[in-house]
Design an enzyme around this catalytic site. Sequence first.
Site: not given
Length: 890
Positions: A705, A589, A603, A582, A584-587
């Site tokens: 979120d 996974v 993550k 996966g 996401g905005g943060f990094g």
Amino acid sequence: MLPGKPYLFPAKEAFSPVKVVLSPAFNDCAGKKRRVNCGIAEDSTYTDTTDITYSSDAKYINTGVNRNLPESSIPDRLQRLCSNLRSFPNGSRNCYNLSVISKGTKYLLRAYFLYGDYDNLNKPPQFDIYIGVNLWMNVKDVTQPFVRELMLMAKMNYLSICLVNTGQGTPFISAIELRPLHDAMYLPVNETYSLMRWDQYDLGRIADGGDVRYPDDPFDMRWKFIENETWSFINTSNKVTNPTAAFQPPSVVMMTAIKPVNDSDDLYYTWQVDRDPSFQLHVYMHFAEIELLDSNATREFTIYCGNYSCNGGKPFRPKYLVTTTIQIPQPLTGQIEYTCSFKRTPNSNHPPILNAIEVFAIRHYNATPTRDQDVEAILDIKSAYQVKGKWMGDPCVPKNYSWDGLTCDYPLKDAPTILSMNLSSTGLNGEIAASFANLKYIRSLDLSRNNLTGPIPNFLGDLPSLSLLNLSGNQLNGLVPSNLLEKSKKGSLKLSIDNNPNLIGSVNDVKKGRKIIAPVLASVISTLVLLTIVGFVHRKFTQRRQRASIVKTKSGSMLYEHRRFTYAQVVSMTNNFERSIGKGGFGTVYHGQMTNNTQVAVKMLYLRSIKAPCQGSNEFENEVQLLMRVHHRNLVSFIGYCQEDGNMALIYEYMAQGNLGSHLSVTDKYSNALSWDRRLRIALDVAQGLEYLHDDCKPAIIHRDVKTANILLNERLEAKIGDFGLSRVFNDEFTHVSTAVKGTFGYLDPEYCNSNNLTEKSDVYSFGVVLLQLITGKSAIVRITNSEQISLIDWAIPMVVGGDIRDVIDPKFEGNYDIKSFQKVAEIARACTSPKSIDRPHMRDVVVELKEYIGNEKALESESVPENGGCMNSGPVQTTSEILSSLSAR
Ligand SMILES: *[C@@H]1O[C@H](CO)[C@@H](O)[C@H](O)[C@H]1NC(C)=O
Ligand SMILES: *[C@@H]1O[C@H](CO)[C@@H](O)[C@H](O)[C@H]1NC(C)=O
């Protein structure tokens, strides 16, 4: 830069969030700048003269050997890039798996091949390159640098590049570069259509330096020069601007142009496709006026390419110092020579010009790759059992290269599926992986003569087409699931389970089932009495069994601890970031596995997203320590974190069934759709998780979120909320930007948007959207026509309130439902999404409502006492999270 993860760069330039540039493991034998020894530089990087950093390819492939070229054979300009290569003497197909890409993004892929007689055979090979399952090109003439580019759109979150041995020598590759492009670039590129670069010229430039490239071209495209005796050159010292994001010939390219030697002549640009008249070509022409014309002067011309007239047949006037790009209306094909001509109109008193041109050959993707879910399942199986060697690229396609041990079905219209899998005597270790459950079309599964341990999972009995299952000769234990025994009794399944010394029950004692279960049940009940004392939950029988076995093996352990992992441990648990699950905005996974076989989700955080990354980063650690105290059965558990040399990772419990969003969007013909009862249960799970964050945590945690992508399901399809509390760790700005960019727009509380005043009620709003998604099966933004989209709320609420709710109910239920049930939930959703936060209920009220309602539903077995732990203000607490307890059992 993140050391050790060199392919993720904080953007130096605004246009390029992620730059991926790979080359085979770099061996610097001269040893001038680096301390590396020859042949071991797997993790090394180097930066070339243009300040682009290249890293080793070792992360993306585990076959092939690294070879060096004799220095004399490498042209100066490619010195570093081509000084070595990876060659593939073994196997007919070897594949890179570039896992660092995002589905739906356009990329520029460039591959380099330079033979240089590295093997002293003086026999340059020929071989094929595939992108995924589709042939890209035949590589030959590699005594000179052979460099090819492809503009493509990623169909998956990974890209495989396969080198196929066609019997004409050992395939090799010198370097790969992969860069994301803007969506608006190269418009025809889509999922079924890519563009292979044929020509790219900066016209009118004098042949002094080399190509125009990075940093002039932000994507490091190479603008070559070309001359022709019918052209003369003009140039300007003024910069040329580019009004759109769609095309970006750099200003220096646009600052020169060609015109006919004779001002009264027409201008021609001609090229040959010597190899193949069946090529379909696409042409982009870039124009900018670079002479300041008098007010009464005009430069105007018509444009023809092949038989087509361009610019809609209208005369064209280049704009002063501004780029205009013109494409041909249809692909050119059928010839070996093509001409574009530029003819001055009678109105014009200046000759035609052309500043730059790009020609592409179109590549259609015709082959259908294996069904997505089968691919995901088998990749998971591959990583769970660390199957290496020939399991590369697509499992079933191309047909002749399907993976060892697999047979596939190739239906005419649908994607190929996996029909049988024979992993007999392949040294498999560990438990039977949950991903087998996703091989919906499998008929025969042979896992005999391995070292498989643990119980036989129930889901094997649920595989609809399975008619042969051989588990004999393993170390499996526990009970044989009754659904398997029944199928075997009925004769629909050929089941072999012999030679598993610790297995209770056999194909022959189906009738004795009750006797076997009784003693187990007794011990389960006594265990459960214990469990109840610490606030546990009664579960239905099958779940009791699972829980009991956990308690048995992990009794008496300290159930919670703060865990800090080293980067080396993270690398090892993710098998060198092998499988991304996966983004996401943060990094990104990654899937991981601890040394005790517990599966985890790792993550890796983008450095720039973290608050104060450089100042010792105690803040990060403090926040993470706090978050690790948050425990609830409906929140994804934190297991630990890593912080070392700028590498930061958060490690979570692995959620086998992925996120809710992907379950709701399933359109598979084999219906994986979640039942309404299951959806109600998920709604309650999420509500309870949020209630806990809002009410039981001090200070309260606002998730910010809440969306289906952040609601994760375990193997029993129980829901847990992920990514909570991250606003504490991340920059506001970043969170904000990422939600905007990600288009989680449909979930945003309008009041928060307007006032910037964040409260728990913003989560309530987003939760209401999730409820609507459970009802409708739609995403938070609904497409009404091709160009028009509205939010799910605007679409569904009017029908819920004034219209007929049946118009919005997920068609996957096929009319099989109790409409009252939907009305009730829709009513809650409506309240939650009230425009004014004051009108929205608290999560605790929602929980009460849902519980009361679900309590009345016979279909659901009640088990709603949450397993809570303490929160922010309490110290380390005992929790019963399976993951944590299994951890501390080590
Ligand atoms: C699986 O392969 C083994 C040999 O490796 C063979 O003996 C066995 O019959 C095969 N199983 C099936 C179901 O074909
Ligand atoms: C199975 O696992 C056990 C314990 O880990 C090991 O001793 C044994 O050699 C393994 N057997 C096979 C066939 O791999």
